[in-house]
Design a protein around this motif. Structure first.
Motif, PDB file in Angstrom:
ATOM      1  N   ALA A 183       0.771  -1.083   0.022  1.00  0.00           N
ATOM      2  CA  ALA A 183       0.086  -0.080  -0.203  1.00  0.00           C
ATOM      3  C   ALA A 183       0.941   1.361  -0.206  1.00  0.00           C
ATOM      4  CB  ALA A 183      -0.972  -0.055   1.126  1.00  0.00           C
ATOM      5  N   THR A 184       1.864   1.257   0.720  1.00  0.00           N
ATOM      6  CA  THR A 184       3.015   2.481   0.769  1.00  0.00           C
ATOM      7  C   THR A 184       3.564   2.617  -0.393  1.00  0.00           C
ATOM      8  OG1 THR A 184       3.432   1.741   2.999  1.00  0.00           O
ATOM      9  CG2 THR A 184       5.049   3.309   1.935  1.00  0.00           C
ATOM     10  N   ALA A 185       3.950   1.493  -1.328  1.00  0.00           N
ATOM     11  CA  ALA A 185       4.491   1.506  -2.486  1.00  0.00           C
ATOM     12  C   ALA A 185       3.559   2.299  -3.657  1.00  0.00           C
ATOM     13  CB  ALA A 185       5.322   0.044  -3.172  1.00  0.00           C
ATOM     14  N   ALA A 186       2.365   1.631  -3.671  1.00  0.00           N
ATOM     15  CA  ALA A 186       1.419   2.271  -4.609  1.00  0.00           C
ATOM     16  C   ALA A 186       1.246   3.696  -4.219  1.00  0.00           C
ATOM     17  CB  ALA A 186      -0.046   1.549  -4.310  1.00  0.00           C
ATOM     18  N   ARG A 187       1.236   4.096  -2.989  1.00  0.00           N
ATOM     19  CA  ARG A 187       0.947   5.534  -2.634  1.00  0.00           C
ATOM     20  C   ARG A 187       2.257   6.452  -3.348  1.00  0.00           C
ATOM     21  NH1 ARG A 187      -2.664   7.091   2.385  1.00  0.00           N
ATOM     22  NH2 ARG A 187      -3.013   9.060   1.089  1.00  0.00           N
ATOM     23  N   PHE A 188       3.316   5.907  -2.820  1.00  0.00           N
ATOM     24  CA  PHE A 188       4.604   6.517  -3.070  1.00  0.00           C
ATOM     25  C   PHE A 188       4.885   6.485  -4.817  1.00  0.00           C
ATOM     26  CE2 PHE A 188       6.438   8.554   0.362  1.00  0.00           C
ATOM     27  CZ  PHE A 188       5.442   8.380   1.557  1.00  0.00           C
ATOM     28  N   LEU A 189       4.627   5.655  -5.301  1.00  0.00           N
ATOM     29  CA  LEU A 189       4.524   5.660  -6.817  1.00  0.00           C
ATOM     30  C   LEU A 189       3.798   6.794  -7.374  1.00  0.00           C
ATOM     31  CD1 LEU A 189       4.555   1.958  -8.194  1.00  0.00           C
ATOM     32  CD2 LEU A 189       6.180   3.847  -9.068  1.00  0.00           C
ATOM     33  N   ARG A 190       2.553   6.836  -6.960  1.00  0.00           N
ATOM     34  CA  ARG A 190       1.668   8.007  -7.543  1.00  0.00           C
ATOM     35  C   ARG A 190       2.495   9.427  -7.073  1.00  0.00           C
ATOM     36  NH1 ARG A 190      -1.924   7.911 -11.322  1.00  0.00           N
ATOM     37  NH2 ARG A 190      -2.843   9.539 -10.143  1.00  0.00           N
ATOM     38  N   ARG A 191       2.978   9.346  -6.227  1.00  0.00           N
ATOM     39  CA  ARG A 191       3.687  10.745  -5.636  1.00  0.00           C
ATOM     40  C   ARG A 191       4.725  10.906  -6.439  1.00  0.00           C
ATOM     41  NH1 ARG A 191       4.219  11.379   0.856  1.00  0.00           N
ATOM     42  NH2 ARG A 191       1.997  10.897   0.696  1.00  0.00           N
ATOM     43  N   ALA A 192       5.662   9.826  -6.694  1.00  0.00           N
ATOM     44  CA  ALA A 192       6.825  10.290  -7.539  1.00  0.00           C
ATOM     45  C   ALA A 192       6.605  10.360  -8.852  1.00  0.00           C
ATOM     46  CB  ALA A 192       7.835   8.581  -7.536  1.00  0.00           C
ATOM     47  N   ASP A 193       5.816   9.927  -9.564  1.00  0.00           N
ATOM     48  CA  ASP A 193       5.254  10.236 -10.967  1.00  0.00           C
ATOM     49  C   ASP A 193       3.641   9.947 -11.159  1.00  0.00           C
ATOM     50  OD1 ASP A 193       4.788  10.624 -13.448  1.00  0.00           O
ATOM     51  OD2 ASP A 193       6.257   9.345 -14.171  1.00  0.00           O
ATOM     52  N   PRO A 194       2.876  10.991 -11.256  1.00  0.00           N
ATOM     53  CA  PRO A 194       1.310  10.905 -11.047  1.00  0.00           C
ATOM     54  C   PRO A 194       0.945  10.401 -12.332  1.00  0.00           C
ATOM     55  CG  PRO A 194       1.872  13.086 -10.559  1.00  0.00           C
ATOM     56  CD  PRO A 194       3.086  12.334 -10.943  1.00  0.00           C
ATOM     57  N   HIS A 195       1.949  10.110 -13.335  1.00  0.00           N
ATOM     58  CA  HIS A 195       1.686   9.672 -14.765  1.00  0.00           C
ATOM     59  C   HIS A 195       1.454   8.199 -14.844  1.00  0.00           C
ATOM     60  CE1 HIS A 195       2.607  13.895 -15.970  1.00  0.00           C
ATOM     61  NE2 HIS A 195       1.713  13.709 -16.594  1.00  0.00           N
ATOM     62  N   ILE A 196       2.235   7.541 -13.938  1.00  0.00           N
ATOM     63  CA  ILE A 196       2.247   6.122 -13.942  1.00  0.00           C
ATOM     64  C   ILE A 196       0.933   5.615 -13.400  1.00  0.00           C
ATOM     65  CG2 ILE A 196       3.394   4.010 -12.979  1.00  0.00           C
ATOM     66  CD1 ILE A 196       5.808   5.746 -12.054  1.00  0.00           C
TER      67      ILE A 196
END
Ligand SMILES: Cc1cc2nc3c(=O)[nH]c(=O)nc-3n(C[C@H](O)[C@H](O)[C@H](O)COP(=O)(O)OP(=O)(O)OC[C@H]3O[C@@H](n4cnc5c(N)ncnc54)[C@H](O)[C@@H]3O)c2cc1C
Length: 442
Positions: A64-77
């Motif tokens: 759940a943390t990885a999913a959130r932080f991926l969106r934060r790192a690049d909202p286009h993913i």
């Protein structure tokens, strides 16, 4: 079971009020799209050509943390989080639930806030992974990915301890995956008469939460001392050495003399068989009959990791310490308990730290850039009694292909600390749980 009709996705359009799920997942605030056809038509097929997709399997502390932080790192993913449960039940602090110090509801979290960040949360079990075609199987459906992050936690290995299978766990709970098992152990303790005997068995390394069995023994001892003082607790151990050992043992001597007995491997503590019918533990030398029996069985990376080909012969998943990419299957990253993370223990703190590093590395790799050289922190707090906390901390960096403990950067609580420091550490533990669950689910 995940047939087409069982695959569900969180409705993402309406922002939801802050709050934690406390029920069984039937909240009216929650909206699920049930039709697989609709789900496949919208989120999975109609994606922008340019948007890379990352599928995250497992919506616990790592996933759940990885999913959130991926969106934060690049909202286009395009981030898809696959998790079978509508409500996540946290293990940290579940020992407090077992001993009546905490409400079960405080352990439960839903995925509404994660969905509100644009992560597509799909309520399903990943049943297979095809690394060569880069797809995850959800029942009848295949979900393609550009990169996959696996954070499925642990599987309990049934029958690795002879006599201990799923049916045995109904009489001798493990309570090592939080949920109904936590409540079962709690109820058994409550029902036990004063003068009863509690027996816990702890496995050999590695397993989820190294200090967990000792925190559990401590808090059960506190419960017995407070409520059923003629009772006894025996902790049978397959090890001679354990996390924060001196701190635990010094506290036991002070708080629970004559009540809590730890039996080490050398003293015959290794359990070789259990009999659920009589709640008996057999060791090489002895037989221990319990009124309440808690078996913490051997563990390994879950079946989905084995199916993906990322687990090795140890039963766990070797990873690159910079990106958490599997050493066995390119394009698949493994974080959390399932990973072989060098010196890092299998903890929620570590899973959360690994998730952030992995999310950043995946975003960099998808953008064609080199990932950063990471530093990761872990702190494991344990409660020995209410208001009595101890901790061990470490800082880790990639070195020689492993995550290695940086010498002198961490440490443990002092052995001779005044009570005020123990109280302070208990407060820090509480604050840590609020922070991590807020960051992940809040
Ligand atoms: C009693 C106890 C006390 C603990 N106390 C602490 C503590 O104080 N501090 C601390 O840091 N850690 C603590 N831990 C350890 C912590 O709970 C784990 O280390 C942490 O949960 C690991 O995170 P994870 O993401 O690897 O796995 P999890 O958090 O278990 O998440 C795994 C998720 O993957 C899902 N999943 C599994 N298979 C599939 C599949 N095929 N498809 C889709 N989803 C799947 C599961 O449903 C689950 O939601 C404790 C553990 C126990 C048992």
């Amino acid at each position: 079971m995940v047939g087409g009709a069982e695959v569900k996705a969180w409705h993402e359009s309406s922002p939801s009020p802050r709050g934690r799920g406390t029920g069984g997942g039937g909240s009216t605030r929650r909206k699920l799209l049930h039709a697989t056809a609709a789900l496949l038509a919208t989120p999975f097929i109609a994606r922008a050509q340019t948007a890379p997709r990352v599928v995250v399997v497992g919506g616990g502390f790592g996933g759940a943390t990885a999913a959130r932080f991926l969106r934060r790192a690049d909202p286009h993913i395009d981030v898809v989080l696959v998790e079978p449960n509508a409500i996540f039940t946290a293990c940290p602090f579940s020992n407090e639930v077992i001993t009546g110090l905490r409400d079960f509801a405080a352990q439960r979290f839903d995925y509404r806030r994660i969905a509100a960040t644009g992560v597509r949360v799909v309520q399903a079990t990943a049943t297979a992974i095809d690394p060569s075609h880069r797809s995850v199987t959800l029942g009848d459906n295949r979900l393609p990915y550009d990169r996959l992050i696996l954070s499925p936690g642990v599987d309990l290995v049934w029958n690795a301890l002879p006599g201990y299978d799923e049916a045995a766990a109904e009489r001798m709970p493990h309570a090592w995956k939080a949920g109904e098992q936590t409540l079962l152990l709690h109820r058994q303790l409550e029902a036990m008469p004063d003068g009863g005997r509690v027996v816990i068995s702890a496995p050999a390394n590695p397993y989820r939460c190294p200090p967990g069995p000792y925190e559990r023994a401590s808090l059960i001892a506190w419960y017995l001392k407070t409520n059923k003082p003629r009772s006894k607790l025996i902790l049978l151990d397959a090890k001679d050495i354990f996390s924060k050992q001196k701190l635990f043992q010094s506290a036991w001597k002070q708080l629970y003399p004559g009540l809590l007995e730890w039996v080490s491997l050398s003293d015959g503590g290794k359990v070789t068989r259990v009999d659920p019918a009589t709640k008996t533990f057999e060791t090489d030398f002895d037989s221990h009959k319990a009124d309440v029996a808690n078996v913490i069985p051997p563990q390994r990376a879950p079946a989905i990791a084995v199916a993906a080909g990322v687990a090795d012969r140890t039963g766990w998943c070797p990873i690159d310490p910079v990106t958490f990419e599997s050493k066995l299957q390119p394009g698949i990253h493994v974080i959390g308990d399932a990973a072989i993370a060098g010196g890092m223990p299998k903890s929620a703190f570590a899973a959360n730290a690994q998730a952030k590093v992995c999310a950043d590395a995946v975003a960099q790799l998808l953008a064609g850039k080199p990932p950063a050289d990471p530093r990761l922190i872990n702190t494991c707090y344990s409660l020995v009694a209410p208001g009595y906390g101890i901790s061990v901390a470490g800082v880790y960096r990639p070195m020689n292909g492993q995550l290695t403990d940086i010498e002198g950067a961490g440490g443990v609580s002092p052995l001779d600390a005044p009570p005020a420091l123990r109280t302070q550490e208990a407060t820090y533990a509480d604050a840590w749980f609020k922070t991590i669950t807020g960051e992940t689910f809040g």
